[in-house]
Design a protein around this motif. Structure first.
Motif, PDB file in Angstrom:
ATOM      1  N   ARG A 100       0.846  -1.186   0.000  1.00 24.37           N
ATOM      2  CA  ARG A 100       0.000   0.000   0.000  1.00 24.37           C
ATOM      3  C   ARG A 100       0.884   1.239   0.000  1.00 24.37           C
ATOM      4  O   ARG A 100       2.036   1.174   0.440  1.00 24.37           O
ATOM      5  CB  ARG A 100      -0.881   0.010   1.251  1.00 24.37           C
ATOM      6  CG  ARG A 100      -1.736  -1.242   1.375  1.00 24.37           C
ATOM      7  CD  ARG A 100      -2.338  -1.378   2.763  1.00 24.37           C
ATOM      8  NE  ARG A 100      -1.318  -1.482   3.784  1.00 24.37           N
ATOM      9  CZ  ARG A 100      -1.489  -2.068   4.959  1.00 24.37           C
ATOM     10  NH1 ARG A 100      -2.653  -2.606   5.259  1.00 24.37           N
ATOM     11  NH2 ARG A 100      -0.522  -2.118   5.842  1.00 24.37           N
ATOM     12  N   ALA A 101       0.326   2.367  -0.454  1.00 22.84           N
ATOM     13  CA  ALA A 101       1.086   3.627  -0.460  1.00 22.84           C
ATOM     14  C   ALA A 101       1.637   3.890   0.933  1.00 22.84           C
ATOM     15  O   ALA A 101       0.942   3.685   1.931  1.00 22.84           O
ATOM     16  CB  ALA A 101       0.181   4.772  -0.910  1.00 22.84           C
ATOM     17  N   GLY A 102       2.894   4.311   0.975  1.00 25.64           N
ATOM     18  CA  GLY A 102       3.529   4.592   2.264  1.00 25.64           C
ATOM     19  C   GLY A 102       4.327   3.413   2.807  1.00 25.64           C
ATOM     20  O   GLY A 102       5.071   3.559   3.774  1.00 25.64           O
ATOM     21  N   HIS A 104       7.195   0.434   2.964  1.00 25.73           N
ATOM     22  CA  HIS A 104       8.597   0.194   2.618  1.00 25.73           C
ATOM     23  C   HIS A 104       8.722  -1.302   2.365  1.00 25.73           C
ATOM     24  O   HIS A 104       8.183  -2.108   3.134  1.00 25.73           O
ATOM     25  CB  HIS A 104       9.446   0.625   3.824  1.00 25.73           C
ATOM     26  CG  HIS A 104      10.874   0.195   3.781  1.00 25.73           C
ATOM     27  ND1 HIS A 104      11.392  -0.756   4.641  1.00 25.73           N
ATOM     28  CD2 HIS A 104      11.914   0.593   2.997  1.00 25.73           C
ATOM     29  CE1 HIS A 104      12.684  -0.906   4.396  1.00 25.73           C
ATOM     30  NE2 HIS A 104      13.023  -0.102   3.404  1.00 25.73           N
ATOM     31  N   GLY A 124       6.892   2.096  -7.141  1.00 28.80           N
ATOM     32  CA  GLY A 124       7.394   3.409  -6.722  1.00 28.80           C
ATOM     33  C   GLY A 124       6.391   4.503  -7.041  1.00 28.80           C
ATOM     34  O   GLY A 124       6.113   5.382  -6.210  1.00 28.80           O
ATOM     35  N   ARG A 125       5.807   4.437  -8.234  1.00 29.33           N
ATOM     36  CA  ARG A 125       4.796   5.442  -8.627  1.00 29.33           C
ATOM     37  C   ARG A 125       3.573   5.382  -7.726  1.00 29.33           C
ATOM     38  O   ARG A 125       2.862   6.359  -7.543  1.00 29.33           O
ATOM     39  CB  ARG A 125       4.357   5.221 -10.076  1.00 29.33           C
ATOM     40  CG  ARG A 125       5.362   5.641 -11.119  1.00 29.33           C
ATOM     41  CD  ARG A 125       4.696   5.919 -12.448  1.00 29.33           C
ATOM     42  NE  ARG A 125       4.113   4.736 -13.060  1.00 29.33           N
ATOM     43  CZ  ARG A 125       4.791   3.840 -13.766  1.00 29.33           C
ATOM     44  NH1 ARG A 125       6.084   3.983 -13.945  1.00 29.33           N
ATOM     45  NH2 ARG A 125       4.193   2.803 -14.299  1.00 29.33           N
ATOM     46  N   LEU A 126       3.309   4.191  -7.178  1.00 29.82           N
ATOM     47  CA  LEU A 126       2.136   4.042  -6.306  1.00 29.82           C
ATOM     48  C   LEU A 126       2.464   4.378  -4.851  1.00 29.82           C
ATOM     49  O   LEU A 126       1.647   4.166  -3.959  1.00 29.82           O
ATOM     50  CB  LEU A 126       1.597   2.603  -6.414  1.00 29.82           C
ATOM     51  CG  LEU A 126       1.115   2.186  -7.812  1.00 29.82           C
ATOM     52  CD1 LEU A 126       0.666   0.722  -7.815  1.00 29.82           C
ATOM     53  CD2 LEU A 126      -0.030   3.083  -8.291  1.00 29.82           C
ATOM     54  N   GLY A 127       3.695   4.852  -4.619  1.00 30.12           N
ATOM     55  CA  GLY A 127       4.026   5.319  -3.267  1.00 30.12           C
ATOM     56  C   GLY A 127       4.670   4.276  -2.371  1.00 30.12           C
ATOM     57  O   GLY A 127       4.669   4.417  -1.146  1.00 30.12           O
ATOM     58  N   VAL A 128       5.231   3.229  -2.985  1.00 39.34           N
ATOM     59  CA  VAL A 128       5.904   2.186  -2.204  1.00 39.34           C
ATOM     60  C   VAL A 128       7.411   2.339  -2.389  1.00 39.34           C
ATOM     61  O   VAL A 128       7.894   2.410  -3.514  1.00 39.34           O
ATOM     62  CB  VAL A 128       5.455   0.783  -2.663  1.00 39.34           C
ATOM     63  CG1 VAL A 128       6.242  -0.306  -1.951  1.00 39.34           C
ATOM     64  CG2 VAL A 128       3.951   0.612  -2.436  1.00 39.34           C
ATOM     65  N   GLU A 129       8.129   2.371  -1.272  1.00 39.20           N
ATOM     66  CA  GLU A 129       9.580   2.554  -1.339  1.00 39.20           C
ATOM     67  C   GLU A 129      10.296   1.200  -1.285  1.00 39.20           C
ATOM     68  O   GLU A 129      10.037   0.382  -0.397  1.00 39.20           O
ATOM     69  CB  GLU A 129      10.050   3.427  -0.169  1.00 39.20           C
ATOM     70  CG  GLU A 129      11.539   3.727  -0.241  1.00 39.20           C
ATOM     71  CD  GLU A 129      12.069   4.425   1.022  1.00 39.20           C
ATOM     72  OE1 GLU A 129      13.282   4.565   1.128  1.00 39.20           O
ATOM     73  OE2 GLU A 129      11.239   4.804   1.880  1.00 39.20           O
TER      74      GLU A 129
END
Ligand SMILES: *Cc1c(COP(=O)(O)O)cnc(C)c1O
Length: 393
Positions: A100-102, A104, A124-129
């Motif tokens: 989910r976004a946010g 790691h 990465g574009r969806l907010g996952v590092e």
């Protein structure tokens, strides 16, 4: 027949033969029917409303899907399985369902390359590092865990460089930090590694490889624990990630013979690996079943066998000499993918994509898939390659 045998009461080879098969539901036929279709007709409006019918819609799967899904889940020791159009789409489905976004996520540095690129680009574009880690860390990944670490993605051994990884130690570290472990279990197949007995929460198979086994279809599977199933299944049902019945049929057909094929891939692979170790042109053989492999003890502890895929590094030579070696081969086809009955070889360049580890070999690295040919013929083929290498050197 078969449908009423307890899968836990039989040996692994018997399980591969009976798993998911129920001849009573198959009009007595040994194999499941291949039902082509988008639409499934419901017998009444009540049944349409409560959806308590065996199959609901083409993209959710039919009898052949159910057979193979059940078989893979039982062989890998997971709760349930969904099938997809390729190994890549299986990984995509698993990631879309879990991350989910946010979040790691930790990814082993020797992971299948498109998985690596999918996490850094699309996820990465969806907010996952994404953070990559050295497979040698094992349980040491606990030092990399953050409060938002959701997932650890592993593969053992890496399918180009063949480092092993301590799966149970990584799983323990992940679970202690509240994270899940996703494993790409393609190298060992469901026959030779049981991911759920080693702490894995989600297992992905490129069934394209040893499950299909004949290089004639693309197929993927995702298997999860009970805990993660509802999310996976819900994502599957809305994503449109699915596969048609013909390719599923080829997968269930291949699975029935996986143990006899893999036994030969393993014995021929080890014989060739040992032979290559003696060759003066070869600097290093990277095969976890060889005692000289740094991850041999882990392989021996956790795996039930080895597949036919391993790596070698040639002693430093000119590009022309390495090319002459490859071009002289006749039985080792040059091509991507693996897991079929035929031998393959491909040059690899780990230096070009790794970030958490460094690749220090000086000579050309090659990946071999040892097929079901006579080993003597495969040795002759490689000898012709080595002669061409010497002539070009
Ligand atoms: C081939 C492969 C995949 C992808 O499978 P496809 O069916 O080709 O999409 C994933 N992981 C590993 C280790 C592979 O070798």
């Amino acid at each position: 027949m078969a449908g009423d045998i307890d899968p836990n009461s039989v040996g692994p080879q018997t399980l591969a033969v009976i798993a998911g098969r129920d001849t009573q539901r198959q009009f007595g036929f040994v194999n499941p029917p291949v039902c082509h279709g988008s639409t499934i007709i419901y017998p009444s409006v009540e049944r349409l409303r409560d959806r308590k019918v065996p199959y609901t819609y083409g993209s959710i799967g039919g009898p052949a899907h159910e057979t193979l899904e059940t078989a893979i889940a039982q062989m890998e020791g997971g709760y349930r399985t969904r099938l997809t159009s390729s190994g890549k789409s299986a990984t995509t489905l698993a990631l879309l369902s879990l991350a989910r976004a946010g979040d790691h996520i930790l990814v082993v540095d020797n992971v299948y390359r498109p998985t690596r690129n999918f996490t850094t680009s699309v996820m990465g574009r969806l907010g996952v590092e994404t953070e990559f880690f050295d497979p040698a860390l094992g349980g040491g990944v606990s030092a990399l865990m953050r409060p938002n670490t959701r997932l650890v993605i592993v593969e053992a051994p890496g399918s180009q460089t063949f480092e092993m990884l301590d799966v149970p130690a990584v799983a323990e570290a992940a679970h202690a930090a509240g994270a899940f472990v996703l494993m790409d279990n393609t190298w060992a197949s469901p026959a030779y590694f049981k991911p759920f007995a080693h702490g894995v929460d989600v297992s992905v198979q490129a069934a394209t490889k040893y499950i299909v086994g004949h290089s004639d279809a693309m197929l993927g599977s995702v298997t999860t624990t009970r805990e993660l199933w509802d999310d996976l299944d819900a994502t599957y049902k809305v994503s449109g990630i699915c596969v048609g019945p013909d390719d599923v049929y080829l997968g269930q057909r291949g699975l029935r013979t996986i143990h006899v094929r893999l036994a030969r891939h393993m014995s021929s692979g080890i014989e060739l690996a040992e032979w290559l170790q003696q060759r003066p042109e070869v600097a290093e053989v990277r095969h976890p079943a060889l005692p000289s492999h740094p991850g041999h003890a882990l392989w021996k502890r956790d795996f039930l066998g080895a597949s036919g895929l391993f790596g070698i590094v040639l002693k430093p030579c000119s590009q022309d000499a390495a090319d002459a070696f490859l071009n002289a081969l006749r039985l080792f086809g040059m091509g991507y993918s693996w897991g079929g009955y035929e031998s393959l070889i491909i040059p690899v360049d780990p230096r070009s994509y790794r970030t958490a580890t460094t690749w220090n070999a000086n000579g050309p690295a090659l990946r071999l898939h040892v097929g079901l040919e006579d080993v003597a013929d495969l040795k002759s083929d490689l000898e012709a390659g080595f002669a061409a290498l010497a002539a070009a050197g």
